[in-house]
Motif scaffolding. Structure first.
Motif, PDB file in Angstrom:
ATOM      1  N   GLN A   1       0.817  -1.206   0.000  1.00 26.67           N
ATOM      2  CA  GLN A   1       0.000   0.000   0.000  1.00 26.67           C
ATOM      3  C   GLN A   1       0.861   1.271   0.000  1.00 26.67           C
ATOM      4  OE1 GLN A   1      -2.626  -1.326   3.247  1.00 26.67           O
ATOM      5  NE2 GLN A   1      -4.261  -1.390   1.720  1.00 26.67           N
ATOM      6  N   GLY A   2       2.094   1.124  -0.426  1.00 29.36           N
ATOM      7  CA  GLY A   2       2.962   2.261  -0.668  1.00 29.36           C
ATOM      8  C   GLY A   2       3.197   3.136   0.547  1.00 29.36           C
ATOM      9  N   PHE A   3       3.389   2.500   1.717  1.00 31.42           N
ATOM     10  CA  PHE A   3       3.641   3.234   2.956  1.00 31.42           C
ATOM     11  C   PHE A   3       2.526   4.236   3.246  1.00 31.42           C
ATOM     12  CE2 PHE A   3       7.693   1.888   1.197  1.00 31.42           C
ATOM     13  CZ  PHE A   3       8.168   1.105   2.231  1.00 31.42           C
ATOM     14  N   GLY A   4       1.317   3.911   2.824  1.00 26.58           N
ATOM     15  CA  GLY A   4       0.150   4.756   3.070  1.00 26.58           C
ATOM     16  C   GLY A   4      -0.282   5.570   1.871  1.00 26.58           C
ATOM     17  N   SER A   5       0.557   5.705   0.856  1.00 28.61           N
ATOM     18  CA  SER A   5       0.174   6.510  -0.310  1.00 28.61           C
ATOM     19  C   SER A   5      -1.010   5.896  -1.057  1.00 28.61           C
ATOM     20  CB  SER A   5       1.358   6.730  -1.248  1.00 28.61           C
ATOM     21  OG  SER A   5       1.841   5.509  -1.771  1.00 28.61           O
ATOM     22  N   GLY A   6      -1.185   4.596  -0.951  1.00 32.70           N
ATOM     23  CA  GLY A   6      -2.307   3.934  -1.604  1.00 32.70           C
ATOM     24  C   GLY A   6      -3.624   4.076  -0.865  1.00 32.70           C
ATOM     25  N   LEU A   7      -3.597   4.684   0.315  1.00 28.81           N
ATOM     26  CA  LEU A   7      -4.825   4.874   1.082  1.00 28.81           C
ATOM     27  C   LEU A   7      -5.556   6.153   0.692  1.00 28.81           C
ATOM     28  CD1 LEU A   7      -3.720   3.727   4.649  1.00 28.81           C
ATOM     29  CD2 LEU A   7      -4.678   2.374   2.776  1.00 28.81           C
ATOM     30  N   SER A   8      -5.017   6.885  -0.270  1.00 31.67           N
ATOM     31  CA  SER A   8      -5.674   8.109  -0.729  1.00 31.67           C
ATOM     32  C   SER A   8      -7.074   7.773  -1.232  1.00 31.67           C
ATOM     33  CB  SER A   8      -4.855   8.744  -1.858  1.00 31.67           C
ATOM     34  OG  SER A   8      -5.581   9.800  -2.447  1.00 31.67           O
ATOM     35  N   PRO A   9      -8.084   8.531  -0.796  1.00 28.50           N
ATOM     36  CA  PRO A   9      -9.443   8.257  -1.265  1.00 28.50           C
ATOM     37  C   PRO A   9      -9.667   8.682  -2.714  1.00 28.50           C
ATOM     38  CG  PRO A   9      -9.443  10.179   0.154  1.00 28.50           C
ATOM     39  CD  PRO A   9      -8.044   9.612   0.187  1.00 28.50           C
ATOM     40  N   ILE A  10      -8.749   9.492  -3.247  1.00 34.01           N
ATOM     41  CA  ILE A  10      -8.867   9.972  -4.625  1.00 34.01           C
ATOM     42  C   ILE A  10      -7.651   9.491  -5.412  1.00 34.01           C
ATOM     43  CG2 ILE A  10      -9.001  12.013  -6.102  1.00 34.01           C
ATOM     44  CD1 ILE A  10     -10.135  13.473  -3.600  1.00 34.01           C
ATOM     45  N   MET A  11      -7.886   8.722  -6.440  1.00 36.75           N
ATOM     46  CA  MET A  11      -6.843   8.254  -7.367  1.00 36.75           C
ATOM     47  C   MET A  11      -5.613   7.700  -6.639  1.00 36.75           C
ATOM     48  SD  MET A  11      -7.295  11.275 -10.211  1.00 36.75           S
ATOM     49  CE  MET A  11      -6.192  10.544 -11.377  1.00 36.75           C
ATOM     50  N   PRO A  12      -5.773   6.590  -5.930  1.00 35.85           N
ATOM     51  CA  PRO A  12      -4.637   6.036  -5.186  1.00 35.85           C
ATOM     52  C   PRO A  12      -3.456   5.653  -6.074  1.00 35.85           C
ATOM     53  CG  PRO A  12      -6.478   4.499  -5.208  1.00 35.85           C
ATOM     54  CD  PRO A  12      -6.977   5.784  -5.777  1.00 35.85           C
ATOM     55  N   GLY A  13      -3.696   5.213  -7.301  1.00 34.11           N
ATOM     56  CA  GLY A  13      -2.595   4.878  -8.204  1.00 34.11           C
ATOM     57  C   GLY A  13      -1.767   6.098  -8.544  1.00 34.11           C
ATOM     58  N   THR A  14      -2.431   7.216  -8.725  1.00 34.05           N
ATOM     59  CA  THR A  14      -1.726   8.468  -8.995  1.00 34.05           C
ATOM     60  C   THR A  14      -0.949   8.898  -7.754  1.00 34.05           C
ATOM     61  OG1 THR A  14      -3.364   9.120 -10.644  1.00 34.05           O
ATOM     62  CG2 THR A  14      -2.028  10.890  -9.682  1.00 34.05           C
ATOM     63  N   SER A  15      -1.544   8.729  -6.577  1.00 37.36           N
ATOM     64  CA  SER A  15      -0.841   9.057  -5.327  1.00 37.36           C
ATOM     65  C   SER A  15       0.393   8.186  -5.158  1.00 37.36           C
ATOM     66  CB  SER A  15      -1.779   8.877  -4.125  1.00 37.36           C
ATOM     67  OG  SER A  15      -2.844   9.777  -4.201  1.00 37.36           O
ATOM     68  N   GLY A  16       0.274   6.914  -5.472  1.00 36.84           N
ATOM     69  CA  GLY A  16       1.423   6.011  -5.390  1.00 36.84           C
ATOM     70  C   GLY A  16       2.516   6.397  -6.366  1.00 36.84           C
ATOM     71  N   THR A  17       2.118   6.789  -7.583  1.00 36.11           N
ATOM     72  CA  THR A  17       3.097   7.211  -8.581  1.00 36.11           C
ATOM     73  C   THR A  17       3.785   8.499  -8.134  1.00 36.11           C
ATOM     74  OG1 THR A  17       1.726   6.191 -10.299  1.00 36.11           O
ATOM     75  CG2 THR A  17       3.458   7.691 -11.037  1.00 36.11           C
ATOM     76  N   LEU A  18       3.021   9.430  -7.568  1.00 36.47           N
ATOM     77  CA  LEU A  18       3.623  10.658  -7.031  1.00 36.47           C
ATOM     78  C   LEU A  18       4.620  10.341  -5.928  1.00 36.47           C
ATOM     79  CD1 LEU A  18       0.568  13.078  -6.923  1.00 36.47           C
ATOM     80  CD2 LEU A  18       2.658  13.358  -8.289  1.00 36.47           C
ATOM     81  N   PHE A  19       4.272   9.371  -5.068  1.00 39.74           N
ATOM     82  CA  PHE A  19       5.202   8.941  -4.022  1.00 39.74           C
ATOM     83  C   PHE A  19       6.470   8.369  -4.653  1.00 39.74           C
ATOM     84  CE2 PHE A  19       7.038   5.702  -1.292  1.00 39.74           C
ATOM     85  CZ  PHE A  19       7.187   6.385  -0.089  1.00 39.74           C
ATOM     86  N   GLY A  20       6.308   7.560  -5.704  1.00 44.07           N
ATOM     87  CA  GLY A  20       7.465   6.995  -6.388  1.00 44.07           C
ATOM     88  C   GLY A  20       8.347   8.080  -6.983  1.00 44.07           C
ATOM     89  N   TRP A  21       7.733   9.065  -7.618  1.00 45.98           N
ATOM     90  CA  TRP A  21       8.476  10.172  -8.215  1.00 45.98           C
ATOM     91  C   TRP A  21       9.231  10.953  -7.140  1.00 45.98           C
ATOM     92  CZ3 TRP A  21       5.644  14.669 -11.227  1.00 45.98           C
ATOM     93  CH2 TRP A  21       6.590  15.538 -11.770  1.00 45.98           C
ATOM     94  N   ALA A  22       8.508  11.352  -6.101  1.00 53.12           N
ATOM     95  CA  ALA A  22       9.121  12.154  -5.030  1.00 53.12           C
ATOM     96  C   ALA A  22      10.244  11.396  -4.325  1.00 53.12           C
ATOM     97  CB  ALA A  22       8.057  12.585  -4.024  1.00 53.12           C
ATOM     98  N   SER A  23      10.021  10.123  -4.053  1.00 54.45           N
ATOM     99  CA  SER A  23      11.042   9.348  -3.342  1.00 54.45           C
ATOM    100  C   SER A  23      12.280   9.136  -4.220  1.00 54.45           C
ATOM    101  CB  SER A  23      10.481   8.011  -2.841  1.00 54.45           C
ATOM    102  OG  SER A  23      10.032   7.207  -3.911  1.00 54.45           O
ATOM    103  N   PHE A  24      12.088   8.912  -5.515  1.00 55.72           N
ATOM    104  CA  PHE A  24      13.233   8.743  -6.412  1.00 55.72           C
ATOM    105  C   PHE A  24      14.085  10.009  -6.424  1.00 55.72           C
ATOM    106  CE2 PHE A  24      15.671   8.706 -10.279  1.00 55.72           C
ATOM    107  CZ  PHE A  24      15.999   7.373 -10.475  1.00 55.72           C
TER     108      PHE A  24
END
Length: 177
Positions: A31-54
């Motif tokens: 669940q992407g350390f919580g990024s996937g728990l976003s109620p709006i577009m969790p896949g986009t939130s996970g991708t944003l987390f991936g971008w920011a963390s990289f």
């Protein structure tokens, strides 16, 4: 793909999504350390987390997060993600639940590995392209999404979306030169 419920929505066992994620390391990762728990577009939130963390990790520790090290991290992350997403899907009763975003994170790290170094505009373009391919699922992504199940299936269709993203960027760069 089932949309991710809000963090207070119960999952099997009567737990909230936040409690469920904290229950097992596989859930936390999937669940992407919580990024996937976003109620709006969790896949986009996970991708944003991936971008920011990289970007953050590469900027803060460039010797540790070199391209070669990122390649190994992505390979290991895919393998561990296959296990984590498989376990989380089984525990949730949904093989590819919308809150599982580790697949987006690993796939976007792969995109960033080949795009960088690049300016913000190119990174944003890569993000938009990846989200497009991940959401629209052109063939064969849709085939893999529907027919390859378990943790491997969760991870694999996003790797194909990353490949499409990188192909479009390579063609754009070839045409620009």
């Amino acid at each position: 793909m089932t949309p991710a419920p809000r963090s207070s929505t119960p999952v099997p066992g009567g737990r909230s999504m936040l409690q469920f994620m904290r229950r097992h390391p596989a859930h936390l990762l999937a669940q992407g350390f919580g990024s996937g728990l976003s109620p709006i577009m969790p896949g986009t939130s996970g991708t944003l987390f991936g971008w920011a963390s990289f970007v953050a990790l590469t900027t803060a520790w460039p010797a540790w997060f070199s391209p070669l090290h990122w390649a190994w991290i992505i390979v290991a992350g895919f393998a561990v993600g296959t296990w984590a997403c498989g376990k989380t899907g089984r525990d949730m009763g949904v093989s590819d639940h919308g809150s599982m975003v580790w697949d987006e994170i690993i796939a976007f790290w792969l995109v960033m590995l080949f795009v960088m170094p690049a300016g913000f505009g190119t990174q944003l373009g890569a993000f938009v392209l990846f989200r497009f391919f991940d959401m629209v699922k052109p063939p064969p992504i849709k085939y893999f999404d529907r027919h390859v199940k378990g943790g491997f299936g969760v991870m694999w269709d996003d790797i194909v979306a990353a490949f499409y993203t990188l192909l479009v960027i390579a063609l754009w760069r070839a045409g620009a030169s």
